[in-house]
Every structure is written in C-alpha cells, then in structure tokens.
Motif scaffolding. Structure first.
Motif, PDB file in Angstrom:
ATOM      1  N   HIS A 188       0.805  -1.260  -0.181  1.00 14.92           N
ATOM      2  CA  HIS A 188      -0.128  -0.016  -0.008  1.00 14.92           C
ATOM      3  C   HIS A 188       1.082   1.410   0.038  1.00 14.92           C
ATOM      4  CE1 HIS A 188      -4.074  -2.095   0.398  1.00 14.92           C
ATOM      5  NE2 HIS A 188      -3.352  -2.775   1.150  1.00 14.92           N
ATOM      6  N   ARG A 189       2.084   1.138   0.660  1.00 10.48           N
ATOM      7  CA  ARG A 189       2.994   2.210   0.394  1.00 10.48           C
ATOM      8  C   ARG A 189       3.408   2.400  -0.893  1.00 10.48           C
ATOM      9  NH1 ARG A 189       8.387   2.077   4.357  1.00 10.48           N
ATOM     10  NH2 ARG A 189       7.957   0.116   3.303  1.00 10.48           N
ATOM     11  N   PHE A 190       3.812   1.550  -1.668  1.00  9.18           N
ATOM     12  CA  PHE A 190       4.165   1.676  -3.095  1.00  9.18           C
ATOM     13  C   PHE A 190       2.990   2.214  -3.790  1.00  9.18           C
ATOM     14  CE2 PHE A 190       3.976  -0.416  -7.276  1.00  9.18           C
ATOM     15  CZ  PHE A 190       5.245   0.378  -7.882  1.00  9.18           C
ATOM     16  N   GLN A 191       1.889   1.573  -3.510  1.00  6.29           N
ATOM     17  CA  GLN A 191       0.509   2.256  -4.428  1.00  6.29           C
ATOM     18  C   GLN A 191       0.401   3.531  -4.268  1.00  6.29           C
ATOM     19  OE1 GLN A 191      -1.133   0.452  -6.920  1.00  6.29           O
ATOM     20  NE2 GLN A 191       0.140  -1.128  -6.524  1.00  6.29           N
ATOM     21  N   ALA A 192       0.628   4.153  -2.863  1.00  6.11           N
ATOM     22  CA  ALA A 192       0.325   5.529  -2.466  1.00  6.11           C
ATOM     23  C   ALA A 192       1.218   6.473  -3.155  1.00  6.11           C
ATOM     24  CB  ALA A 192       0.654   5.520  -1.041  1.00  6.11           C
ATOM     25  N   VAL A 193       2.790   5.901  -3.387  1.00  3.17           N
ATOM     26  CA  VAL A 193       3.776   6.641  -3.618  1.00  3.17           C
ATOM     27  C   VAL A 193       3.549   6.756  -5.602  1.00  3.17           C
ATOM     28  CG1 VAL A 193       5.987   6.722  -4.525  1.00  3.17           C
ATOM     29  CG2 VAL A 193       5.428   6.302  -1.914  1.00  3.17           C
ATOM     30  N   LYS A 194       3.075   5.769  -5.867  1.00  2.00           N
ATOM     31  CA  LYS A 194       2.833   5.645  -7.537  1.00  2.00           C
ATOM     32  C   LYS A 194       1.770   6.574  -7.776  1.00  2.00           C
ATOM     33  CE  LYS A 194       1.250   2.556 -10.911  1.00  2.00           C
ATOM     34  NZ  LYS A 194       0.787   0.898 -11.459  1.00  2.00           N
ATOM     35  N   SER A 195       0.462   6.521  -6.871  1.00  2.31           N
ATOM     36  CA  SER A 195      -0.332   7.367  -7.283  1.00  2.31           C
ATOM     37  C   SER A 195      -0.019   8.979  -7.197  1.00  2.31           C
ATOM     38  CB  SER A 195      -1.781   6.999  -6.473  1.00  2.31           C
ATOM     39  OG  SER A 195      -2.900   8.011  -6.845  1.00  2.31           O
ATOM     40  N   ILE A 196       0.650   9.113  -6.039  1.00  2.90           N
ATOM     41  CA  ILE A 196       1.082  10.502  -5.796  1.00  2.90           C
ATOM     42  C   ILE A 196       1.903  11.104  -6.991  1.00  2.90           C
ATOM     43  CG2 ILE A 196       2.778  12.001  -4.424  1.00  2.90           C
ATOM     44  CD1 ILE A 196       1.668  10.240  -2.051  1.00  2.90           C
ATOM     45  N   ASN A 197       2.789  10.176  -7.608  1.00  3.70           N
ATOM     46  CA  ASN A 197       3.854  10.577  -8.597  1.00  3.70           C
ATOM     47  C   ASN A 197       3.072  10.717  -9.832  1.00  3.70           C
ATOM     48  OD1 ASN A 197       6.171  10.669  -6.991  1.00  3.70           O
ATOM     49  ND2 ASN A 197       6.659   8.397  -7.601  1.00  3.70           N
ATOM     50  N   GLU A 198       1.940   9.904 -10.127  1.00  5.58           N
ATOM     51  CA  GLU A 198       1.218  10.229 -11.219  1.00  5.58           C
ATOM     52  C   GLU A 198       0.501  11.500 -11.288  1.00  5.58           C
ATOM     53  OE1 GLU A 198      -1.295   6.812 -11.142  1.00  5.58           O
ATOM     54  OE2 GLU A 198       0.055   5.488 -12.141  1.00  5.58           O
ATOM     55  N   ARG A 199       0.047  11.828 -10.102  1.00  2.00           N
ATOM     56  CA  ARG A 199      -0.730  13.167 -10.026  1.00  2.00           C
ATOM     57  C   ARG A 199       0.055  14.288  -9.940  1.00  2.00           C
ATOM     58  NH1 ARG A 199      -5.013  11.411  -5.227  1.00  2.00           N
ATOM     59  NH2 ARG A 199      -5.183  13.642  -5.200  1.00  2.00           N
ATOM     60  N   LEU A 200       1.246  14.289  -9.547  1.00  2.00           N
ATOM     61  CA  LEU A 200       2.133  15.467  -9.649  1.00  2.00           C
ATOM     62  C   LEU A 200       2.469  15.709 -11.111  1.00  2.00           C
ATOM     63  CD1 LEU A 200       4.571  14.699  -6.671  1.00  2.00           C
ATOM     64  CD2 LEU A 200       3.133  16.719  -6.876  1.00  2.00           C
ATOM     65  N   ASN A 201       2.355  14.951 -11.913  1.00  6.07           N
ATOM     66  CA  ASN A 201       2.464  15.218 -13.356  1.00  6.07           C
ATOM     67  C   ASN A 201       1.448  16.203 -13.743  1.00  6.07           C
ATOM     68  OD1 ASN A 201       4.880  13.727 -13.780  1.00  6.07           O
ATOM     69  ND2 ASN A 201       3.585  11.854 -14.208  1.00  6.07           N
ATOM     70  N   LEU A 202       0.376  16.243 -13.208  1.00  8.92           N
ATOM     71  CA  LEU A 202      -0.728  17.002 -13.428  1.00  8.92           C
ATOM     72  C   LEU A 202      -0.919  18.271 -12.417  1.00  8.92           C
ATOM     73  CD1 LEU A 202      -3.556  14.258 -14.524  1.00  8.92           C
ATOM     74  CD2 LEU A 202      -1.948  15.533 -15.824  1.00  8.92           C
ATOM     75  N   GLU A 203      -0.857  18.092 -10.997  1.00  4.96           N
ATOM     76  CA  GLU A 203      -1.185  18.905 -10.069  1.00  4.96           C
ATOM     77  C   GLU A 203       0.032  19.738  -9.917  1.00  4.96           C
ATOM     78  OE1 GLU A 203      -3.003  17.161  -6.677  1.00  4.96           O
ATOM     79  OE2 GLU A 203      -4.353  15.694  -8.058  1.00  4.96           O
TER      80      GLU A 203
END
Length: 457
Positions: A44-59
């Motif tokens: 779940h830590r990996f999934q959280a970091v993955k989701s954060i990195n994906e959204r930092l490309n937009l936000e």
C-alpha cells in the motif's frame, strides 16, 4: 487528530490517501502484533507513492491545477508511516515534499484554513518526524487550533512551595516553569478524557474540539522546549555557552539539587504519544524520545544510584524501608561507608516532628520511570547502548527507586502515580504489566513478625 469525525469519509474520495491510510493501519497492526512481515505495508505504501507521482504530473504545475487536499494528506500519512517504523531517511524525503506542497498552497495557516482536519493531519506529520528524528518542527504555529482547556493548578503551587525549601544534593526540583505549565495542560487533557461520555458523541462535539486543540498546543510547545534543551546541551558540549553570573549568585546553595525539568518534558511527551494518542508501545517511533528520556535521567539516576544491583548496596532493613517520613524512606548509611548512601536531606533529619514533605518531585521521577518502562521496542543485535533494551533500563531503575522509597505494594505505587497523572484503563493495564516484572523483587522487603511474607502478584 480528527474531532470533527470527517477523516474516513474524506479518504474514500482519494486513491493515494486511501492507500497511505491502509499502510499506516498495517504498520500499527504489525507493531501491536509484533509481526515482522511488512508485505501489506510495502504494497500500500508503493501504491500510494505511485499514485502521488502520477498526479504530480498534473497537479501543482500552475494556478489552474493546484495541489489537491488528498495529495497533501497522502504525503502527510507517508511521513507518519516512515517515522512510525523508524525509516527516518524516507520520512525526511517525504517531509521535504510535504513542506513544498504546503508552501505551494499558501502555507498551513492561510492555505488550509478551510479545513482544520487537514491542518491537524499536516501538524501530526510534522510532530511525528520532529520527535522521531530529534529535529525542530517545520510548520508555524496555527492560531486556529490554539484553544485550551482550563488548568487545575495541580502542580504549579506545590512545585513552587517545594522549591522554597532548603534543598541539597539528593533532593529533586523542577526549575523550568513552562514545563510545569505544560504538564498542567496535559493533566487537564487526561482528566477530560477520563470523564468523557462515549455514549453521547453528538453532545460532546465542542469538548472534543477543545481536547484536540489542547493536544495540538501541548505538543507544539513540547517540541519547541525540547529543541531549546537540545541546543543548550549542544552548546555546553561545545564549550560555547559563557558562564554568566546570576543575580542570585550570593544566595546559591551548594551542592545544588537535581533538576527534573528535561525528565518531565520527555516523559510528558511519551505519555502524550503512548496514552493520549494511543500509539503502540513497540513502535520504533518512540526510540528517540526514549533515548532523550534516558539521557535526561542521567543526573537523577547517578545521584540516587538507581542502576546498581540490589546485592551491591544496602537499602537498610525491611523495617526501615516501610518507616517513612514525608513519604521518603529514612535509611541510615552503612557503617564505615558513607559514600555508598547519603541521607536525602539534612533538613528532613533535623526534626521528626515536621509536617510531611510534599512528594511531588519524587513522584514525578517515579511517574517518569513508569512511563519509560511502558516502551517495549524490540531490540536488534546491532543496537548501540542507547538503542538497546530501553524497557529493561527503565524497569530496573523503577524497581530500584521503589526499593529506595520503600514502595513494596502495588496499591502504594498506584497511589503515587495517580498523584501525578493517570489515564484510567491505559495506566491500569501498564501498571499490571510493570508490576509483574518488579513486584516479586519488591515483596520480600515486607515482613510480618520479622519473617519474610510470601510474595504475591
């Protein structure tokens, strides 16, 4: 942290925050169950970091798409997770990212004034890393969260009166008035929780808000006082603190009493995390506070000789152990060896007809040793001395201090701890665990007709 009760509802709307929250729960569960399997945390830590990195490309690229609340909460939770499990390098990296995100949103005060739960979440991450890594807090004080419960004056007046007595080398004192004031507020928080009506949550909304705000204020001030203390000790070690003549130099008594100010700060902070916030006693996040409390206890433990093995010193006969004056045992030094033991105060021996001396400072030391003994962090083979078995250190010191004061009954120990601070169910459970470890070693001191009484749990 969330007296409004909106935390879980907000998490369900954000993928990154949800994964980070599940990882946090898994870390706490592993700590409580003493499990070494970190696969759930890691996933779940990996999934959280993955989701954060994906959204930092937009936000956060421009004002049209700012950093979202969910992203900030997710990173704040990652800081908590890494600090909780003792991964301080990762916690520092996430803390740096969290600071950047909050700054892009306009700061924690102005940028998040629409949501106190977000402010509390960010602040808790800040406190978690600061205490786990011995670092100053990053974010400024939030006036919006600064309300306080009423104080009781349970300690301030008693401490001032105790400090007015002539004090000697083996006497205890607390010179830091702000430490006492913080302890007063922590006592108010504890008593409010003790009297909390869990059957009517709706009617206690305002009370919950005030308790949460008081917790925020206590931890903010504890972190700052601890940073000041660390800086002062660092200056002293470096020899950069000039010795200034005090205006009271002509009245200074020698030898000076032992100051428990730092002991009180770190023990109060541990109590806040363990009892009030309900953090598992085996979490790695407590290691730094445990080390700090051990270091602060160096002077009182050496002064009172609380680490020697019982067979290496003589506390006096069993009868002298339960013969008390003002609650403190009045043992005589062994013949021909006055360096082994010294009477607690010349004044206390001057007259047996005096009123009993207030045990406040002695009970604060006892309470601090008890709180330290609640830490149960697993020991790794490669640990240093300060990173070794902190629990054993505190248990041995607590046991020897009970012997020194003639505390041989569980009820007597409980009464002296209640004199300081007592969170009902939590303290009862921890005292039961502690007494199982020290009770048998204390019971033989009690005698009936000159014969040892059978040990009891």
């Amino acid at each position: 942290m969330n007296p409004e009760g909106t935390w879980v509802q907000a998490l369900q709307l954000d993928k990154a925050a949800t994964h980070a929250f599940i990882a946090m729960i898994a870390a706490m569960h592993n700590s409580l169950a003493m499990w070494a399997d970190t696969s759930t945390i890691d996933f779940h830590r990996f999934q959280a970091v993955k989701s954060i990195n994906e959204r930092l490309n937009l936000e956060g690229k421009d004002d049209s798409k700012p950093i979202s609340d969910g992203l900030v909460v997710a990173v704040a939770l990652l800081v908590n997770i890494e600090a909780f499990i003792g991964s301080l390098a990762a916690a520092a990296a996430h803390m740096s990212g969290l600071k950047r995100m909050v700054d892009l949103r306009g700061g924690i005060v102005e940028g998040f004034q629409h949501s106190t739960v977000l402010q509390r979440s960010i602040s808790w991450a800040d406190y978690s890393y600061a205490t786990a890594a011995h670092k100053p807090v990053v974010f400024p004080f939030i006036p919006q969260l600064a309300s306080s419960l009423a104080l009781h004056d349970r300690f301030t007046s008693r401490s001032m009166l105790a400090n007015m007595e002539p004090l000697g080398y083996k006497d205890l004192t607390i010179q830091n008035r702000e430490a006492i004031e913080l302890f007063e507020l922590l006592y108010s928080i504890t008593e409010c929780i003790n009297s909390f009506d869990y059957a009517s949550l709706e009617s206690t909304y305002g009370q919950r808000i005030q308790v949460s705000d008081s917790i925020y204020m206590v931890e903010w001030r504890l972190c700052h006082l601890e940073e000041i203390s660390r800086s002062q000790h660092s200056w002293r070690r470096a020899g950069s603190v000039p010795l200034l003549t005090s205006i009271e130099e002509g009245e200074r008594r020698y030898p000076s009493p032992t100051d428990l100010s730092d002991v009180l700060l770190y023990a109060a902070h541990l109590f806040l995390h363990l009892a009030i916030r309900g953090q598992p006693p085996s979490a790695q996040r407590h290691r730094a506070l445990g080390e700090a409390l051990m270091s602060a206890l160096c002077d009182p433990i050496l002064t009172l000789d609380l680490l020697s093995q019982p067979q290496d010193k003589d506390y006096g006969s069993p009868e002298s152990q339960i013969s008390q004056s003002g609650g403190m045992s009045m043992q005589q030094p062994p013949p021909g060896n006055i360096s082994t033991y010294a009477p607690p105060s010349d004044l206390a021996q001057a007259s047996a007809s005096r009123l009993p001396k207030d045990e406040l400072h002695a009970n604060i030391l006892l309470w601090s040793l008890f709180i330290g003994s609640c830490i149960r962090i697993p020991v790794s083979p490669e640990s240093s001395i300060l990173q070794g078995d902190q629990h054993e250190f505190f248990v041995n010191a607590l046991k020897n201090y009970c012997r020194m004061r003639g505390i041989v009954e569980r009820e007597v120990l409980a009464a002296k701890l209640r004199d300081i601070m007592w969170l009902h169910s939590w303290c009862e459970h921890q005292l039961s665990l502690a007494w199982m470890e020290i009770g048998n070693d204390l019971r033989p001191w009690v005698t009936v007709g000159g014969q040892p009484r059978e040990c009891e749990r």
